[in-house]
Scaffold this active site. Structure first.
Site, PDB file in Angstrom:
ATOM      1  N   SER A 138       0.863  -1.185   0.000  1.00 52.85           N
ATOM      2  CA  SER A 138       0.000   0.000   0.000  1.00 52.85           C
ATOM      3  C   SER A 138       0.896   1.231   0.000  1.00 52.85           C
ATOM      4  CB  SER A 138      -0.864  -0.006   1.261  1.00 52.85           C
ATOM      5  OG  SER A 138      -1.528   1.223   1.424  1.00 52.85           O
ATOM      6  N   TYR A 151      -2.085   0.081  10.740  1.00 54.65           N
ATOM      7  CA  TYR A 151      -2.232  -0.346   9.340  1.00 54.65           C
ATOM      8  C   TYR A 151      -0.957   0.011   8.564  1.00 54.65           C
ATOM      9  CZ  TYR A 151      -3.857  -0.863   4.533  1.00 54.65           C
ATOM     10  OH  TYR A 151      -3.972  -1.244   3.218  1.00 54.65           O
TER      11      TYR A 151
HETATM   12  N1  NAP Z   1      -8.705  -0.495  -1.259  1.00 58.57           N
HETATM   13  C1  NAP Z   1      -7.664   0.263  -1.008  1.00 58.57           C
HETATM   14  O1  NAP Z   1      -7.794   1.504  -0.937  1.00 58.57           O
HETATM   15  C2  NAP Z   1      -6.309  -0.345  -0.837  1.00 58.57           C
HETATM   16  C3  NAP Z   1      -5.191   0.504  -0.896  1.00 58.57           C
HETATM   17  C4  NAP Z   1      -3.917  -0.021  -0.743  1.00 58.57           C
HETATM   18  C5  NAP Z   1      -3.760  -1.373  -0.517  1.00 58.57           C
HETATM   19  N2  NAP Z   1      -4.838  -2.196  -0.439  1.00 58.57           N
HETATM   20  C6  NAP Z   1      -4.594  -3.615  -0.174  1.00 58.57           C
HETATM   21  O2  NAP Z   1      -5.128  -4.386  -1.217  1.00 58.57           O
HETATM   22  C7  NAP Z   1      -5.445  -5.698  -0.739  1.00 58.57           C
HETATM   23  C8  NAP Z   1      -6.850  -6.069  -1.197  1.00 58.57           C
HETATM   24  O3  NAP Z   1      -7.771  -5.132  -0.646  1.00 58.57           O
HETATM   25  P1  NAP Z   1      -9.109  -4.690  -1.389  1.00 58.57           P
HETATM   26  O4  NAP Z   1      -9.068  -3.217  -1.498  1.00 58.57           O
HETATM   27  O5  NAP Z   1      -9.353  -5.508  -2.584  1.00 58.57           O
HETATM   28  O6  NAP Z   1     -10.159  -5.005  -0.204  1.00 58.57           O
HETATM   29  P2  NAP Z   1     -11.451  -5.953  -0.124  1.00 58.57           P
HETATM   30  O7  NAP Z   1     -12.364  -5.693  -1.277  1.00 58.57           O
HETATM   31  O8  NAP Z   1     -11.998  -5.764   1.250  1.00 58.57           O
HETATM   32  O9  NAP Z   1     -10.843  -7.424  -0.272  1.00 58.57           O
HETATM   33  C9  NAP Z   1     -10.085  -8.021   0.738  1.00 58.57           C
HETATM   34  C10 NAP Z   1      -9.909  -9.499   0.442  1.00 58.57           C
HETATM   35  O10 NAP Z   1      -9.100 -10.092   1.467  1.00 58.57           O
HETATM   36  C11 NAP Z   1      -9.717 -11.285   1.916  1.00 58.57           C
HETATM   37  N3  NAP Z   1      -9.434 -11.514   3.325  1.00 58.57           N
HETATM   38  C12 NAP Z   1      -9.577 -10.626   4.339  1.00 58.57           C
HETATM   39  N4  NAP Z   1      -9.268 -11.204   5.516  1.00 58.57           N
HETATM   40  C13 NAP Z   1      -8.932 -12.492   5.233  1.00 58.57           C
HETATM   41  C14 NAP Z   1      -8.541 -13.601   6.026  1.00 58.57           C
HETATM   42  N5  NAP Z   1      -8.427 -13.500   7.363  1.00 58.57           N
HETATM   43  N6  NAP Z   1      -8.266 -14.782   5.419  1.00 58.57           N
HETATM   44  C15 NAP Z   1      -8.387 -14.890   4.078  1.00 58.57           C
HETATM   45  N7  NAP Z   1      -8.755 -13.891   3.265  1.00 58.57           N
HETATM   46  C16 NAP Z   1      -9.025 -12.692   3.849  1.00 58.57           C
HETATM   47  C17 NAP Z   1     -11.218 -11.047   1.699  1.00 58.57           C
HETATM   48  O11 NAP Z   1     -11.876 -12.286   1.495  1.00 58.57           O
HETATM   49  P3  NAP Z   1     -12.847 -13.017   2.544  1.00 58.57           P
HETATM   50  O12 NAP Z   1     -13.499 -11.946   3.372  1.00 58.57           O
HETATM   51  O13 NAP Z   1     -13.794 -13.806   1.688  1.00 58.57           O
HETATM   52  O14 NAP Z   1     -11.929 -13.892   3.317  1.00 58.57           O
HETATM   53  C18 NAP Z   1     -11.232 -10.244   0.402  1.00 58.57           C
HETATM   54  O15 NAP Z   1     -11.260 -11.114  -0.710  1.00 58.57           O
HETATM   55  C19 NAP Z   1      -5.268  -5.638   0.782  1.00 58.57           C
HETATM   56  O16 NAP Z   1      -4.022  -6.200   1.136  1.00 58.57           O
HETATM   57  C20 NAP Z   1      -5.276  -4.145   1.078  1.00 58.57           C
HETATM   58  O17 NAP Z   1      -4.566  -3.834   2.245  1.00 58.57           O
HETATM   59  C21 NAP Z   1      -6.109  -1.708  -0.611  1.00 58.57           C
END
Ligand code: NAP
Length: 250
Positions: A138, A151
């Site tokens: 991130s 975070y």
């Molecule tokens: N959105 C942003 O602004 C942003 C910015 C920078 C970085 N990121 C990073 O990008 C990555 C993906 O995030 P996203 O934005 O796509 O968020 P999201 O839509 O909330 O997706 C998160 C994913 O992680 C899985 N997950 C969460 N906890 C888990 C666990 N304990 N075991 C297994 N799977 C788990 C969830 O699946 P289940 O709930 O089905 O398990 C879901 O598929 C993350 O690492 C996040 O930190 C996001």
């Protein structure tokens, strides 16, 4: 030769978009997440384009993680590409009033979960002397913002681990990539603010990155020639300058 990719967090956001992008290119998919129903739906949709296997486990559970990966059928046992994407922010509080359960969740999922999955898969890559690991960090892994404390700490750890992986896996010819997005419009804010109304405003007044934007960058990284490794990408939407400056419509 057809490659196989394992994607954690494939039930939503960046992980799901990456699954769709990879399917377009015929990459075989191992899709992971805790929400079985969603895994099933995505598998059904993408099976028209490629071969898909699903694994339902929580990355915090060490045994479940190793058992899931050991259980892979022969056709899916050889993993060429690992996308360590599962992760979330939990809460946005000053350190003095932060919630310990939120801290545990972020460290256990974003950092330790990434390590468990990597530990289960790296030995086959070192043995074959090939593979590509992409860790989704991130912008919070490069810059700390107010109330982002833990975070940001978890994502700084992801970046350090990614750089450590690149060093240690260098003798084996394994590529290691950090993809570090800024604001991406996914379920991320719903999880961070536990469905609170504030979550609905996070992406209002500007055009945030979309999950598909990140998936395209990931596809670009995995499709470079053998001698090219995209080591580290920092990606913002045009409206975002850094963690605290976002140009919003007034
Ligand atoms: N959105 C942003 O602004 C942003 C910015 C920078 C970085 N990121 C990073 O990008 C990555 C993906 O995030 P996203 O934005 O796509 O968020 P999201 O839509 O909330 O997706 C998160 C994913 O992680 C899985 N997950 C969460 N906890 C888990 C666990 N304990 N075991 C297994 N799977 C788990 C969830 O699946 P289940 O709930 O089905 O398990 C879901 O598929 C993350 O690492 C996040 O930190 C996001």
């Amino acid at each position: 030769m057809t490659k196989t990719a394992l994607i954690t967090g494939a039930t939503s956001g960046i992980g799901r978009a990456t699954a769709h992008e990879f399917a377009k290119h015929g990459i075989h998919l191992i899709l992971c997440g805790r929400r079985q129903e969603r895994l099933h739906t995505i598998q059904q949709a993408l099976s028209k384009q490629t071969q898909v296997h699903t694994l339902n486990f929580d990355v915090r559970d060490k045994d479940a993680t190793f058992n899931a990966i050991t259980s892979l059928p022969d056709d899916f046992k050889t993993i060429d590409i690992l996308i360590n994407n599962a992760g979330n922010a939990h809460g946005l509080d000053p350190i003095q009033s932060g919630n310990i359960d939120d801290w545990d969740a972020m460290m256990d999922i974003n950092v330790k979960g990434l390590l468990y999955v990597s530990k289960a898969i790296i030995p086959q890559m070192t043995e074959r002397k090939s593979g590509h690991i992409i860790n989704i960090g991130s912008s919070a892994g490069k810059e700390v913002y107010p109330k982002g404390n833990v975070y940001c700490g978890s994502k700084h750890a992801v970046l350090a681990i990614t750089e450590g992986m690149r060093i240690d896996l260098n003798p084996f010819g394994i590529k290691v990539t950090a993809i570090n997005p800024g604001l991406v419009e996914t379920e991320f804010s719903q999880v961070r603010f536990k469905g609170d109304a504030i979550a609905d405003n996070v992406y209002k007044g500007y055009k945030a990155l979309q999950a598909e934007d990140i998936a395209e960058v990931i596809q670009f990284a995995i499709s470079r020639p053998a001698h090219v490794n995209i080591a580290d990408v920092l990606l913002f939407c045009t409206a975002q300058a850094n963690s605290t400056i976002v140009k919003k419509d007034s």
